[in-house]
Design an enzyme around this catalytic site. Structure first.
Site, mmCIF file in Angstrom:
data_model
loop_
_atom_site.group_PDB
_atom_site.id
_atom_site.type_symbol
_atom_site.label_atom_id
_atom_site.label_comp_id
_atom_site.label_asym_id
_atom_site.label_seq_id
_atom_site.Cartn_x
_atom_site.Cartn_y
_atom_site.Cartn_z
ATOM 1 N N LEU A 1 0.839 -1.208 0.000
ATOM 2 C CA LEU A 1 0.000 0.000 0.000
ATOM 3 C C LEU A 1 0.869 1.252 0.000
ATOM 4 O O LEU A 1 0.766 2.111 0.868
ATOM 5 C CB LEU A 1 -0.940 0.015 1.207
ATOM 6 C CG LEU A 1 -2.166 -0.877 1.135
ATOM 7 C CD1 LEU A 1 -3.052 -0.665 2.367
ATOM 8 C CD2 LEU A 1 -2.985 -0.580 -0.126
ATOM 9 N N LYS B 1 10.516 -3.213 -19.567
ATOM 10 C CA LYS B 1 9.277 -2.883 -20.286
ATOM 11 C C LYS B 1 9.374 -3.287 -21.755
ATOM 12 O O LYS B 1 8.422 -3.804 -22.333
ATOM 13 C CB LYS B 1 8.992 -1.394 -20.143
ATOM 14 C CG LYS B 1 8.665 -0.999 -18.699
ATOM 15 C CD LYS B 1 8.704 0.520 -18.532
ATOM 16 C CE LYS B 1 8.387 0.959 -17.113
ATOM 17 N NZ LYS B 1 8.676 2.406 -16.931
ATOM 18 N N GLY C 1 -2.287 3.020 -2.636
ATOM 19 C CA GLY C 1 -3.205 4.054 -2.153
ATOM 20 C C GLY C 1 -4.055 4.606 -3.296
ATOM 21 O O GLY C 1 -5.260 4.836 -3.134
ATOM 22 N N ILE D 1 -1.362 4.485 -19.901
ATOM 23 C CA ILE D 1 -1.595 4.379 -21.356
ATOM 24 C C ILE D 1 -1.890 2.920 -21.672
ATOM 25 O O ILE D 1 -1.081 2.059 -21.336
ATOM 26 C CB ILE D 1 -0.349 4.824 -22.153
ATOM 27 C CG1 ILE D 1 0.233 6.128 -21.598
ATOM 28 C CG2 ILE D 1 -0.669 4.951 -23.618
ATOM 29 C CD1 ILE D 1 1.634 6.449 -22.154
ATOM 30 N N ARG E 1 3.481 -2.939 5.225
ATOM 31 C CA ARG E 1 4.340 -2.931 6.410
ATOM 32 C C ARG E 1 3.704 -2.184 7.573
ATOM 33 O O ARG E 1 3.662 -2.659 8.687
ATOM 34 C CB ARG E 1 5.685 -2.285 6.076
ATOM 35 C CG ARG E 1 6.576 -3.259 5.314
ATOM 36 C CD ARG E 1 8.052 -2.958 5.502
ATOM 37 N NE ARG E 1 8.783 -3.646 4.433
ATOM 38 C CZ ARG E 1 9.261 -3.048 3.349
ATOM 39 N NH1 ARG E 1 9.140 -1.746 3.197
ATOM 40 N NH2 ARG E 1 9.877 -3.740 2.422
ATOM 41 N N GLY F 1 2.511 3.172 -17.610
ATOM 42 C CA GLY F 1 1.498 3.670 -16.681
ATOM 43 C C GLY F 1 0.073 3.470 -17.154
ATOM 44 O O GLY F 1 -0.338 2.346 -17.442
ATOM 45 N N THR G 1 2.352 4.425 -2.730
ATOM 46 C CA THR G 1 1.642 5.435 -3.523
ATOM 47 C C THR G 1 0.630 4.795 -4.467
ATOM 48 O O THR G 1 -0.515 5.229 -4.551
ATOM 49 C CB THR G 1 2.658 6.225 -4.391
ATOM 50 O OG1 THR G 1 3.842 6.424 -3.630
ATOM 51 C CG2 THR G 1 2.090 7.535 -4.835
ATOM 52 N N VAL G 2 1.075 3.752 -5.184
ATOM 53 C CA VAL G 2 0.193 3.142 -6.178
ATOM 54 C C VAL G 2 -0.966 2.412 -5.498
ATOM 55 O O VAL G 2 -2.126 2.560 -5.889
ATOM 56 C CB VAL G 2 0.986 2.195 -7.098
ATOM 57 C CG1 VAL G 2 0.046 1.397 -7.988
ATOM 58 C CG2 VAL G 2 1.978 2.995 -7.939
#
Lengths: 430, 430
Positions: A12, A207, A17, A138, A46, A136, A14-15
């Site tokens: 949990l 990627k 959240g 896209i 954590r 991201g 930034t992403v």
């Protein structure tokens, strides 16, 4: 309406959240588009007490992320831990073993273990979704894997790392050196404290390995990707590029050649007039070339909580609707076995920048090396004059084989009048 | 492997021929990605003997396209007849009545009858797929309907008609007038003998109505789209745009405003620096803005046999895989009822070009009208001087309401020193 899709989130930050927030804020349209509500019911992170801007009360909390897979009330696991090994890999395997779908933003995991994980997912008939792993929000995975599915793709290329693109853009716009811009980017949070993963091209290579697997319908092959980063690009190269009508971009390029598939990440000179040359700052872009569709380009924000959450939620909606696509576009037995070609076989024009002592005869020595190797020059540029001191000299070649250029770099680097290892930047005109 | 998906094609023109060719040439990867072969088994077209570059022997041939729907061996009908009424509409209804899926490239049909057709398809639980109806092979329908499905979309905009974009690009690059470029485009096959459908914006408006329905999750509403074409754009406007830092593009724009959804197709001035300003020639582009994903742009070839076939085959692969998405992204009962707002409520900056007699006092008369209507000017430009004759004068306004601008155009057009109806071009800065 069918029962809600029950989601567990591992990680949990930034992403994570962002995913919680999107599922809460846009619950109405998400339920309408998914045909049923999508509800996060279990999490693992954590720190239980950190403020994530979204309430986490009422969620089942696990200390061990791998335990999420065994929660009988969970339908799908979203893996946001990162890293190609350790917990992320164990969680992926446990999720498939439990017959559940996995959604992940983890490009390293897919690039390194994608073939084995796809086999596990296929064996259980469950989804492995990873729209968030590349570019991201896209929808490039969906575009390649479904939107262009009828095409033989001959090439896929992209600006796949926002940190590098931001640094190169700043260097060009402000005429500054790499190290200064990197330091600023770190202060602004656009680059990590340890930036190697981004600036040495590894993130972009993960990627690209994923895009190449989708584009050519073959198992992911990260170890076949040639990788170079942007550390050696100098302000003087950016200035020369401008003068020659190019922009310098870190591109990931995978191309079907007669000998096999070439996959490479390195700084490129691209003509200022091509659309990808105009994609600046933290933006990402992916271009695919199909035999029927022609060239298609997608661009947008390649990172950040919002765009990444958008991709993860799109994957969850696909799963809620039972829209199923094999991991690499076709089942493992139907994938192509097209061979990879090594970087030494690459052929193209090159930009070589030397720092030489400004005195008579230097250029003659350099051009003699090129002549001996059969390398033909398109142009030569020299900036400034300061007799007896180091000045930059730029050589632009016609189509040349990589192996010959590497030999030239080595021989020229050994000349006593050449002050540092030559900088080589490949020119991409297609 | 499951049995082949059996396809009927109604209409074997350029696009129908392209679909036959793609299904034949790429049969291997299409079967792998679809999980089973996709085979055309029945067709309907006017001329049985025309050479289409692909063999049509062995296909069941129907004189009446509507009869394809009743062929018991057909799973999916591909409608390539065109037109919003008549045979295309009858075939769509017959296909759904027979419980079969429909794939179509027909934007007029969807824009005008999309709500009713979606209801029919939903009632039978069959697919209505139309990737080819907007922006050719660029997977914009899939991107909006699935890729960005978790987002509240605030705006969608695009260059949706390649003929208009080609004409405007040629006018700019060659400094030529509309009529000359149109005549050339007709000779080259980039414009129809009767070009009205393209150059008057109707084709773009059909496509925008479809995009708006998907973006905002509401029933398609073609009659709410404001439509203007490019006939009144003159070489002098292109030159002024350039001077002001803009490019002129025919855009379709749908935006969520506080009062409701605004949908409009008209020539726009867009800053030269925004990505869509650089999309030239016959290329199309679509930009969508989502609350989590931010701004995403897709670009590529918007027409032609190859790109259109690519989109149709992608739809067929989705159907072969049983990947199902409701026509407008959610079932009819879940669609939004957000109201449309009329064009008269639009607010934005405007460019107004007048042809006035070059004599003292003219500008005073014009600016008095603007003052009376409360319209404030950002700048004014005048080109050339020829006392007593017509010269162009350009006025650029600050944010102004459309209704006030229309009143201004009418009053200014009546001034004796103004030689022709003023040309109004909306400026889009977002």
């Amino acid at each position: 309406m069918t029962r809600p899709l029950s989601v567990a989130i591992a990680g949990l930050g930034t992403v994570g959240g962002g995913v919680l927030m999107m599922l809460r804020d846009n619950a109405d349209i998400i339920a309408a588009r998914a045909g049923r509500p999508i509800a996060v019911t279990a999490v693992s992170a954590r720190d239980r007490n950190k403020d994530r801007g979204v309430p986490t009360a009422g969620l089942r909390w696990y200390d061990d992320p791998v335990a999420l897979a065994a929660d009988p009330a969970v339908d799908v696991v979203v893996e946001l831990i990162g890293g190609s090994e350790g917990v992320a890999l164990a969680l992926a395997e446990a999720t498939f073993a439990a017959g559940k779908a996995l959604v992940t933003a983890n490009k390293a995991l897919l690039a390194v273990h994608g073939a084995a994980l796809a086999a596990s997912a296929e064996e259980r008939g469950v989804a492995l979704a990873f729209e968030a792993a590349v570019a991201g929000g896209i929808p490039v995975i969906k575009a390649l894997r479904e939107g262009l599915a009828g095409n033989h793709v001959s090439a896929v290329a992209g600006i796949l790392n926002g940190t590098c693109n931001y640094i190169l853009t700043q260097m060009r716009e402000r005429g500054r050196e790499f190290a200064e811009v990197l330091a600023d980017a770190q202060k602004l949070g656009y680059a990590e404290a340890d930036p190697s993963f981004d600036i040495d091209g590894i993130d972009a290579a993960h990627k690209l390995a994923i895009l190449a697997a989708l584009a050519f319908g073959r198992p992911v092959a990260f170890d076949q990707v040639h990788v170079e980063g942007i550390r050696r690009i100098s302000a003087v190269d950016i200035a020369f590029a401008n003068e020659l009508g190019y922009r310098i971009k870190l591109l990931g390029i995978a191309r079907q050649t007669e000998a096999g598939i070439e996959a490479r990440v390195h700084p490129c000179m691209v003509p200022q007039t091509v659309p990808i040359a105009r994609v600046d700052g933290v933006f990402n872009a992916v271009v695919a070339e199909g035999d029927f569709v022609g060239r298609v380009m997608l661009q947008g924000r390649g990172a950040g909580a919002g765009p990444t959450a958008s991709a993860i939620v799109a994957d969850l909606i696909d799963i809620a609707r039972n829209r199923f696509t094999p991991v690499w576009g076709a089942s493992a037995s139907e994938l192509s076995t097209a061979p990879s070609v090594p970087m030494s076989s690459h052929v193209g024009p090159y930009y070589m920048r030397l720092m030489v002592v400004d005195r008579p005869g230097v250029i003659a020595d350099v051009t003699a090396v090129l002549r001996d190797l059969g390398i033909s020059l398109e142009s030569m540029l020299q900036r400034g004059r300061s007799p007896g001191e180091a000045v930059p000299v730029v050589l632009v070649t016609h189509e040349t084989k990589e192996s010959a250029m590497r030999e030239a770099v080595e021989r020229i680097g050994r000349l006593p009048t050449v002050m540092e290892e030559p900088t080589l930047i490949r020119i991409e005109t297609e």
